[in-house]
Design an enzyme around this catalytic site. Structure first.
Site, PDB file in Angstrom:
ATOM      1  N   SER A   1       9.337 -55.292  83.750  1.00  0.00           N
ATOM      2  CA  SER A   1      10.224 -56.107  84.604  1.00  0.00           C
ATOM      3  C   SER A   1      11.380 -56.507  83.592  1.00  0.00           C
ATOM      4  O   SER A   1      11.422 -56.475  82.341  1.00  0.00           O
ATOM      5  CB  SER A   1       9.678 -57.188  85.228  1.00  0.00           C
ATOM      6  OG  SER A   1       9.613 -58.267  83.947  1.00  0.00           O
TER       7      SER A   1
ATOM      8  N   THR B   1       4.812 -61.943  75.599  1.00  0.00           N
ATOM      9  CA  THR B   1       3.938 -61.886  76.359  1.00  0.00           C
ATOM     10  C   THR B   1       3.088 -60.293  76.228  1.00  0.00           C
ATOM     11  O   THR B   1       3.721 -59.291  75.531  1.00  0.00           O
ATOM     12  CB  THR B   1       4.538 -61.500  77.746  1.00  0.00           C
ATOM     13  OG1 THR B   1       3.675 -60.947  78.626  1.00  0.00           O
ATOM     14  CG2 THR B   1       5.662 -61.225  77.804  1.00  0.00           C
TER      15      THR B   1
ATOM     16  N   LYS C   1      11.701 -60.318  76.498  1.00  0.00           N
ATOM     17  CA  LYS C   1      10.844 -60.788  75.474  1.00  0.00           C
ATOM     18  C   LYS C   1      10.802 -59.774  74.483  1.00  0.00           C
ATOM     19  O   LYS C   1      10.792 -60.232  73.178  1.00  0.00           O
ATOM     20  CB  LYS C   1       9.541 -60.881  76.217  1.00  0.00           C
ATOM     21  CG  LYS C   1       9.124 -61.822  77.251  1.00  0.00           C
ATOM     22  CD  LYS C   1       9.186 -63.317  76.400  1.00  0.00           C
ATOM     23  CE  LYS C   1       8.876 -64.490  77.449  1.00  0.00           C
ATOM     24  NZ  LYS C   1       8.823 -65.783  76.649  1.00  0.00           N
TER      25      LYS C   1
ATOM     26  N   TYR D   1      12.475 -59.507  83.001  1.00  0.00           N
ATOM     27  CA  TYR D   1      11.934 -60.607  82.323  1.00  0.00           C
ATOM     28  C   TYR D   1      11.093 -59.950  80.987  1.00  0.00           C
ATOM     29  O   TYR D   1      11.444 -60.387  79.990  1.00  0.00           O
ATOM     30  CB  TYR D   1      10.946 -61.531  83.015  1.00  0.00           C
ATOM     31  CG  TYR D   1       9.785 -61.976  82.518  1.00  0.00           C
ATOM     32  CD1 TYR D   1      10.075 -63.092  81.589  1.00  0.00           C
ATOM     33  CD2 TYR D   1       8.601 -61.515  82.336  1.00  0.00           C
ATOM     34  CE1 TYR D   1       9.032 -63.735  80.680  1.00  0.00           C
ATOM     35  CE2 TYR D   1       7.534 -62.419  81.548  1.00  0.00           C
ATOM     36  CZ  TYR D   1       8.022 -63.316  80.689  1.00  0.00           C
ATOM     37  OH  TYR D   1       6.942 -63.843  80.040  1.00  0.00           O
ATOM     38  N   HIS D   2      10.115 -58.991  81.358  1.00  0.00           N
ATOM     39  CA  HIS D   2       9.307 -58.742  79.987  1.00  0.00           C
ATOM     40  C   HIS D   2      10.304 -58.026  79.211  1.00  0.00           C
ATOM     41  O   HIS D   2      10.053 -58.079  77.647  1.00  0.00           O
ATOM     42  CB  HIS D   2       8.498 -57.534  80.776  1.00  0.00           C
ATOM     43  CG  HIS D   2       7.092 -58.172  81.326  1.00  0.00           C
ATOM     44  ND1 HIS D   2       7.307 -58.307  82.679  1.00  0.00           N
ATOM     45  CD2 HIS D   2       6.100 -59.146  80.830  1.00  0.00           C
ATOM     46  CE1 HIS D   2       5.998 -58.827  82.965  1.00  0.00           C
ATOM     47  NE2 HIS D   2       5.421 -59.309  82.138  1.00  0.00           N
TER      48      HIS D   2
END
Ligand SMILES: NC(=O)c1ccc[n+]([C@@H]2O[C@H](COP(=O)([O-])OP(=O)(O)OC[C@H]3O[C@@H](n4cnc5c(N)ncnc54)[C@H](O)[C@@H]3O)[C@@H](O)[C@H]2O)c1
Length: 394
Positions: A179, A144, A185, A181-182
């Protein structure tokens, strides 16, 4: 080409699988349906009804005459991953199969650890399975643009040339994700790059912007082929969410001042970019990064675009930003590599906005306005998900 699409039951994985199938590739899809499980957990649903995977695959065969093989299982189970690679024998793997919501990863400790274990372990299992079976398999991995954060300098495509104390090197671009989540990644990107270095794997990391839209040439061939459309405060991406708010007469809720600028792209360009990456694989041992977005907009600009495109009255409301992020900042990110390979972008104009608004309008009876408000607060270590009935749900 034999292509496995991991996360092939999801918003982007399913239309990508159909697109590749129609383009003449042999396609298999893998999913554990955990995305559908998050909906049960949160008491929400895709705005557009979606058929279950087995029916999707059957209908695709009836409509197109093309077969897509489905494998049901979890990437964090390494035996499952190994079995699927042995059975299908892919030449390329497109990896969409991760928990992909920043707010979901920020609910509390359990959701943060779930997100990182699911994403990082799933990808590691895949890297090992590819290395042990066939290192020539091309891994196309969805990352992302959020991995970079919003630095006060131009963002490059994966790497930056740095001169430090008189010496120069090309190094991975610094990451300041917003975050857990990021961050998962970012961890994936490092693991993939390392695997390319030690085992000679070939991988493309697609740092994708925020995707909008719901219809592709293939998903519109039959209602059973529709892909999901999320508008809730946890999984809904910003432009899709604004379109739902406009149609149901809810103010468009801009977080903070709305100067947060993000790279964006049309769902049809996701399909095109993945195909371009597949058709132009990297060399053995190469880890390359493409920034996969076509335009950037601030959240405020997106709200204004939706307000202008919608024929009815629309109001814009600024709500306290639940995230910890810069509400105004510099943003200029390179995105030339996919254009160089031949991408012809669908830019965000009134026609595209009207088509998304039309999708929402067809399903407006299914909108749960109680699901739209943000419930997850970045500053807290624990947030409560509210169900539409207003009862706290944990
Ligand atoms: N949607 C966007 O705007 C966007 C933007 C940038 C990057 N991405 C990335 O693209 C990918 C796909 O996004 P999406 O919007 O289609 O998400 P999605 O949640 O709709 O799809 C992901 C799919 O993967 C499956 N999955 C998750 N964990 C799994 C596991 N351990 N084993 C097997 N299957 C698993 C889920 O069930 C789901 O069907 C994600 O990696 C996401 O981070 C998406």
């Amino acid at each position: 080409m034999r292509i496995l699409v991991l996360g092939g039951d999801g918003y982007l994985g399913w239309p990508t699988a159909l697109h590749l199938s129609r383009r003449g590739h042999e396609v298999g899809v893998v999913d554990n349906f955990v995305r559908r499980q998050y909906d049960f957990e949160m008491g929400v649903d895709s705005l557009v009804p979606i058929a279950h995977l087995q029916r999707r695959v059957r209908t695709w065969e009836e409509v197109s005459g093309l077969a897509v093989e489905a494998f049901v299982g979890d990437l964090t189970d390494h035996r499952f991953v190994e079995k699927v690679l042995d059975r299908f024998g892919p030449e390329a793997v497109v990896h969409f199969a991760e928990q992909r919501s920043a707010p979901y990863s920020m609910i509390d400790r359990a959701h943060a650890t779930y997100t990182q274990v699911n994403n990082v372990v799933g990808t590691l299992n895949l890297l090992y399975a590819i290395a042990e079976r066939d290192p020539a398999v091309h891994l196309v991995k969805l990352g992302t643009m959020g991995e970079y954060g919003t630095p006060n300098i131009d963002i490059e495509e994966g790497f930056i040339e740095i001169t430090h104390k008189g010496r120069t090197d090309v190094l991975p671009y610094p990451k300041q994700p917003g975050s857990f989540y990021h961050l998962s990644k970012v961890h994936d990107s490092h693991n993939i790059q390392f695997a390319c270095r030690i085992w000679g794997l070939r991988a493309t990391d697609l740092n994708q912007g925020v995707v909008y839209g719901q219809e592709t040439d293939e998903t519109t061939m039959h209602p059973d082929l529709a892909t999901r459309f999320d508008y809730d405060g946890v999984f809904g991406t910003v432009l899709n969410r604004f379109c739902v708010q406009a149609v149901v007469g809810h103010p468009l809720t801009v977080y903070g001042r709305g100067g947060q600028t993000r790279g964006m792209l049309d769902i049809r360009d996701t399909l095109a970019c993945v195909e371009l990456a597949l058709l132009h694989p990297p060399a053995e041992g190469e880890f390359r990064v493409f920034n996969q977005f076509t335009e950037s907009f601030s959240v405020r600009q997106m709200a204004e675009l939706v307000a202008d495109a919608y024929p009815g009255r629309v109001t814009i409301e600024h709500v306290a930003d639940p995230r910890v992020e810069k509400e105004e900042h510099y943003y200029r990110a390179a995105h030339t590599k996919l254009l160089d390979l031949g991408l012809v972008p669908h830019l965000l104009g009134p026609a595209t906005l009207r088509s998304i608004l039309a999708v929402v309008d067809r399903h407006r009876d299914r909108v749960d306005p109680g699901a739209i408000a943000p419930t997850v607060q970045w500053r807290a270590t624990e947030s409560t998900l509210a169900t539409s009935s207003g009862l706290p749900r944990r």
